[in-house]
Design an enzyme around this catalytic site. Structure first.
Site, PDB file in Angstrom:
ATOM      1  N   HIS A   1       0.861  -1.184   0.000  1.00 14.76           N
ATOM      2  CA  HIS A   1       0.000   0.000   0.000  1.00 14.76           C
ATOM      3  C   HIS A   1       0.900   1.237   0.000  1.00 14.76           C
ATOM      4  O   HIS A   1       2.039   1.194   0.477  1.00 14.76           O
ATOM      5  CB  HIS A   1      -0.880   0.024   1.246  1.00 14.76           C
ATOM      6  CG  HIS A   1      -1.967  -0.993   1.251  1.00 14.76           C
ATOM      7  ND1 HIS A   1      -3.116  -0.836   1.993  1.00 14.76           N
ATOM      8  CD2 HIS A   1      -2.098  -2.182   0.605  1.00 14.76           C
ATOM      9  CE1 HIS A   1      -3.907  -1.874   1.815  1.00 14.76           C
ATOM     10  NE2 HIS A   1      -3.307  -2.713   0.982  1.00 14.76           N
TER      11      HIS A   1
ATOM     12  N   GLU B   1       0.884   3.919   1.834  1.00 10.44           N
ATOM     13  CA  GLU B   1       1.350   4.357   3.156  1.00 10.44           C
ATOM     14  C   GLU B   1       2.483   3.481   3.680  1.00 10.44           C
ATOM     15  O   GLU B   1       3.487   3.985   4.187  1.00 10.44           O
ATOM     16  CB  GLU B   1       0.212   4.309   4.186  1.00 10.44           C
ATOM     17  CG  GLU B   1      -0.989   5.134   3.835  1.00 10.44           C
ATOM     18  CD  GLU B   1      -2.095   4.328   3.174  1.00 10.44           C
ATOM     19  OE1 GLU B   1      -3.262   4.515   3.561  1.00 10.44           O
ATOM     20  OE2 GLU B   1      -1.809   3.521   2.278  1.00 10.44           O
TER      21      GLU B   1
ATOM     22  N   CYS C   1      -6.351   2.145   5.743  1.00 17.64           N
ATOM     23  CA  CYS C   1      -6.990   0.881   6.101  1.00 17.64           C
ATOM     24  C   CYS C   1      -6.445   0.417   7.462  1.00 17.64           C
ATOM     25  O   CYS C   1      -5.536   1.036   8.018  1.00 17.64           O
ATOM     26  CB  CYS C   1      -6.696  -0.163   5.024  1.00 17.64           C
ATOM     27  SG  CYS C   1      -4.982  -0.734   5.023  1.00 17.64           S
TER      28      CYS C   1
ATOM     29  N   CYS D   1      -2.545  -0.197   7.391  1.00 18.25           N
ATOM     30  CA  CYS D   1      -1.754   1.030   7.328  1.00 18.25           C
ATOM     31  C   CYS D   1      -1.898   1.859   8.599  1.00 18.25           C
ATOM     32  O   CYS D   1      -0.923   2.454   9.060  1.00 18.25           O
ATOM     33  CB  CYS D   1      -2.134   1.824   6.089  1.00 18.25           C
ATOM     34  SG  CYS D   1      -1.637   0.960   4.565  1.00 18.25           S
TER      35      CYS D   1
END
Length: 163
Positions: free
Chosen positions: A55, A57, A85, A88
């Site tokens: 992801h 992040e 999410c 993260c």
């Protein structure tokens, strides 16, 4: 409180999101700022890497840790185009990022404000200052456009298979 710096850094995160979209990735971008300098930038690469952990992040956090030489990202701010999410949000807490700024809410997986408030749960040993809604319309629109195009592409492929 939204300020000009927040808008500027969110624009940079949107540039990262556009890079993801160009690769066919869900268009989410992130940057990490330390002492008014961008020390990390990343975009989603889950499809490209076939790795659930890539992801925007989490990749930005890894890059920032290398740059600073510490897992503690104190005195930094993370800018991300979509509400983080649970994975993260956990990485943000673990890396001790004190401030998170995000654009659009994620009603299906957001764990900063939408489904849970992980970054402001006093039961954890770290909490974050959160600023939401910076360039929210632009951050949301890039996702809407991406998923609309994806649905249209799938419909077209389905029609071609029938012919």
């Amino acid at each position: 409180m939204i300020n000009n710096k927040d808008q500027y850094y969110m624009e940079v995160a949107l540039e990262e999101a556009r890079k993801a979209a160009a690769l066919g990735e869900v268009p989410i971008g992130a940057v990490i700022v330390y002492q008014d300098e961008i020390i990390a930038r990343a975009h989603n690469l889950r499809e490209t890497s076939q790795n659930a952990l890539t992801h925007a992040e989490s990749m930005a956090i890894q890059e920032a840790c290398k740059k600073i030489g510490s897992w503690r990202l104190e005195e930094t701010t993370l800018y991300v185009t979509l509400e983080p999410c649970p994975m993260c949000a956990g990485a943000i807490l673990q890396s001790r990022i004190p401030r998170v700024v995000y654009g659009a809410r994620d009603l299906k997986a957001g764990c900063v404000d939408s489904l849970y408030r992980l970054l402001n749960d006093a039961r954890f040993n770290h909490e974050c200052e959160v600023t939401e809604g910076v360039l929210a319309d632009a951050c949301g629109q890039i996702l809407t456009d991406f998923f609309r195009a994806l649905r249209e592409r799938k419909k077209a492929e389905k029609r071609l298979r029938k012919e």
